[in-house]
Design an enzyme around this catalytic site. Structure first.
Site, PDB file in Angstrom:
ATOM      1  N   SER A 142     -14.778  -5.984 -32.574  1.00  0.00           N
ATOM      2  CA  SER A 142     -15.433  -6.951 -31.946  1.00  0.00           C
ATOM      3  C   SER A 142     -14.577  -7.913 -31.812  1.00  0.00           C
ATOM      4  O   SER A 142     -13.448  -8.147 -32.246  1.00  0.00           O
ATOM      5  CB  SER A 142     -16.543  -7.252 -32.757  1.00  0.00           C
ATOM      6  OG  SER A 142     -17.173  -8.576 -32.360  1.00  0.00           O
ATOM      7  N   TYR A 155     -20.303 -10.197 -40.847  1.00  0.00           N
ATOM      8  CA  TYR A 155     -19.902  -9.350 -39.579  1.00  0.00           C
ATOM      9  C   TYR A 155     -18.299  -9.584 -39.342  1.00  0.00           C
ATOM     10  O   TYR A 155     -17.472  -8.869 -38.943  1.00  0.00           O
ATOM     11  CB  TYR A 155     -20.771  -9.720 -38.493  1.00  0.00           C
ATOM     12  CG  TYR A 155     -20.768  -8.903 -36.916  1.00  0.00           C
ATOM     13  CD1 TYR A 155     -21.281  -7.744 -37.253  1.00  0.00           C
ATOM     14  CD2 TYR A 155     -19.866  -9.204 -35.977  1.00  0.00           C
ATOM     15  CE1 TYR A 155     -21.145  -6.843 -35.810  1.00  0.00           C
ATOM     16  CE2 TYR A 155     -19.915  -8.593 -34.903  1.00  0.00           C
ATOM     17  CZ  TYR A 155     -20.526  -7.473 -35.079  1.00  0.00           C
ATOM     18  OH  TYR A 155     -20.406  -6.644 -33.793  1.00  0.00           O
TER      19      TYR A 155
HETATM   20  P1  NAD Z   1     -26.797  -0.324 -31.058  1.00  0.00           P
HETATM   21  O1  NAD Z   1     -27.850  -1.353 -32.257  1.00  0.00           O
HETATM   22  O2  NAD Z   1     -27.306  -0.365 -29.958  1.00  0.00           O
HETATM   23  O3  NAD Z   1     -26.644   0.681 -31.777  1.00  0.00           O
HETATM   24  C1  NAD Z   1     -26.251   1.012 -33.114  1.00  0.00           C
HETATM   25  C2  NAD Z   1     -26.521   2.585 -33.613  1.00  0.00           C
HETATM   26  O4  NAD Z   1     -25.922   2.593 -34.809  1.00  0.00           O
HETATM   27  C3  NAD Z   1     -27.955   2.668 -33.622  1.00  0.00           C
HETATM   28  O5  NAD Z   1     -28.310   4.093 -33.086  1.00  0.00           O
HETATM   29  C4  NAD Z   1     -28.357   2.825 -35.076  1.00  0.00           C
HETATM   30  O6  NAD Z   1     -29.273   4.023 -35.554  1.00  0.00           O
HETATM   31  C5  NAD Z   1     -27.198   3.095 -35.553  1.00  0.00           C
HETATM   32  N1  NAD Z   1     -26.878   2.979 -37.168  1.00  0.00           N
HETATM   33  C6  NAD Z   1     -26.851   1.907 -37.526  1.00  0.00           C
HETATM   34  N2  NAD Z   1     -26.859   1.838 -39.056  1.00  0.00           N
HETATM   35  C7  NAD Z   1     -26.235   3.104 -39.051  1.00  0.00           C
HETATM   36  C8  NAD Z   1     -25.914   3.734 -40.384  1.00  0.00           C
HETATM   37  N3  NAD Z   1     -25.928   3.224 -41.505  1.00  0.00           N
HETATM   38  N4  NAD Z   1     -25.552   5.067 -40.378  1.00  0.00           N
HETATM   39  C9  NAD Z   1     -25.576   5.624 -38.919  1.00  0.00           C
HETATM   40  N5  NAD Z   1     -25.824   5.069 -37.955  1.00  0.00           N
HETATM   41  C10 NAD Z   1     -26.335   3.806 -38.033  1.00  0.00           C
HETATM   42  O7  NAD Z   1     -25.633  -1.257 -31.280  1.00  0.00           O
HETATM   43  P2  NAD Z   1     -24.344  -1.345 -30.326  1.00  0.00           P
HETATM   44  O8  NAD Z   1     -24.445  -2.848 -29.692  1.00  0.00           O
HETATM   45  O9  NAD Z   1     -24.227  -0.399 -29.463  1.00  0.00           O
HETATM   46  O10 NAD Z   1     -23.324  -1.551 -31.523  1.00  0.00           O
HETATM   47  C11 NAD Z   1     -22.453  -0.520 -31.726  1.00  0.00           C
HETATM   48  C12 NAD Z   1     -20.936  -1.105 -32.505  1.00  0.00           C
HETATM   49  O11 NAD Z   1     -20.643  -1.861 -31.293  1.00  0.00           O
HETATM   50  C13 NAD Z   1     -21.393  -1.883 -33.625  1.00  0.00           C
HETATM   51  O12 NAD Z   1     -20.391  -1.775 -34.544  1.00  0.00           O
HETATM   52  C14 NAD Z   1     -21.104  -3.393 -33.013  1.00  0.00           C
HETATM   53  O13 NAD Z   1     -20.772  -4.200 -34.379  1.00  0.00           O
HETATM   54  C15 NAD Z   1     -20.241  -3.349 -32.225  1.00  0.00           C
HETATM   55  N6  NAD Z   1     -19.955  -4.120 -31.097  1.00  0.00           N
HETATM   56  C16 NAD Z   1     -21.220  -4.680 -30.481  1.00  0.00           C
HETATM   57  C17 NAD Z   1     -21.169  -5.662 -29.330  1.00  0.00           C
HETATM   58  C18 NAD Z   1     -22.353  -5.916 -28.767  1.00  0.00           C
HETATM   59  O14 NAD Z   1     -22.453  -7.220 -28.021  1.00  0.00           O
HETATM   60  N7  NAD Z   1     -23.451  -5.094 -28.515  1.00  0.00           N
HETATM   61  C19 NAD Z   1     -20.108  -6.309 -29.398  1.00  0.00           C
HETATM   62  C20 NAD Z   1     -19.082  -6.076 -30.126  1.00  0.00           C
HETATM   63  C21 NAD Z   1     -19.007  -4.978 -31.121  1.00  0.00           C
END
Ligand code: NAD
Length: 260
Positions: A142, A155
């Site tokens: 991130s 985080y």
């Molecule tokens: P999201 O909530 O849309 O999807 C996350 C997925 O992870 C979900 O399907 C959930 O069921 C699954 N999950 C959660 N805990 C889990 C576990 N213990 N085991 C297996 N699966 C699990 O989130 P997203 O925004 O797509 O985020 C995905 C990644 O991207 C994360 O690591 C997040 O930190 C990172 N990220 C997101 C953003 C953002 O702005 N959305 C920015 C930077 C980084």
């Protein structure tokens, strides 16, 4: 011939948001994504969507923080396909609270999903990558792998930690033709972020619109959210790399929010 013909990628958290986009795009280029997620129903729905489009995919139930489940799921993948070429360690959650009140249980929960999850899935896939003398590992970092924000102590800690893990794997994996890199997105409009907007508004005492404008997108070059497509482009670039030339790196994809 497509970039990922015949390749198998374990993508954690691929039932939603960024992970789902990566799975769809990997399949569109001939690869077989394994949708590894806590939410098996949603993972099955993603796999079905890929199959409807003529691709192949497998959904597996996996809590990335549970050693036994990770080993079992990766074992199933190898039993079925005989290989794991790519790991995208993407599953993650967010919990926003001031540090002074942060419950220890929430701190541990977040670190276990992001860091234990990255370690356990890496270790499980690595045995098979080493045996095949090929692997591409991508961690979902991130902007918070480089930068801090209020209310996000575990985080920010976890996302910084992934860069360390990738650098170690880059060194250890090189002789087995395994690379490790980190993709660092800015804010992407997924369920993870949609949940944070009202939470941050409450914690900071400002409106939801102000959270978007003055907290999330304030430092971007164009006031825009990063898209899931933007992030998938970067992940697939690392997944397709032909050599160890690009390894141990982190790439920020954030509309200029953070500049190296
Ligand atoms: P999201 O909530 O849309 O999807 C996350 C997925 O992870 C979900 O399907 C959930 O069921 C699954 N999950 C959660 N805990 C889990 C576990 N213990 N085991 C297996 N699966 C699990 O989130 P997203 O925004 O797509 O985020 C995905 C990644 O991207 C994360 O690591 C997040 O930190 C990172 N990220 C997101 C953003 C953002 O702005 N959305 C920015 C930077 C980084």
């Amino acid at each position: 011939m497509s970039r990922f013909d015949g390749r198998v990628a374990v993508i954690t958290g691929a039932a939603s948001g960024i992970g789902k986009e990566i799975a769809l795009r990997f399949a569109a280029e001939g690869g077989i994504p394994v949708i590894a997620d806590l939410n098996l129903d949603a993972a099955n729905a993603t796999a079905a969507e890929i199959k409807e489009k003529g691709g192949d995919a497998l959904a597996v139930a996996m809590n990335v923080a549970d050693e036994e489940q990770v080993e079992k799921a990766v074992g199933e993948v190898v039993a079925r396909f005989g290989r794991v070429d790519v790991l995208v360690s993407n599953a993650g959650i967010q919990i926003v609270k001031p540090l002074v009140d942060f419950p220890f249980s929430d701190w541990r929960k977040l670190l276990s999903i992001h860091l234990d999850g990255a370690f356990l899935t890496t270790r499980a896939c690595l045995k098979h990558m080493y045996a095949a003398n090929y692997g591409r590992v991508i961690y979902m970092g991130s902007v918070h792998s480089k930068e801090a924000s209020k209310l996000k102590a575990p985080y920010v800690t976890a996302k910084h930690g992934l860069i360390g893990l990738a650098k170690v794997l880059a060194k250890e994996g090189a002789e087995h033709n395994v690379t490790a890199n980190v993709v660092c997105p800015g804010f992407v409009r997924t369920p993870l972020v949609d949940k944070q907007i009202p939470e941050q508004a409450r914690a900071l005492g400002i409106s939801e619109e102000q959270v978007v404008k003055t907290v999330m997108l304030k430092d971007t070059v164009d006031g825009e959210f990063t898209s899931t497509e933007d992030v998938a482009d970067a992940v697939l670039y690392f997944a397709a790399a032909r050599s160890n030339a690009v390894t141990g790196q982190s790439l920020v994809v954030s509309h200029g929010w953070f500049m190296q």
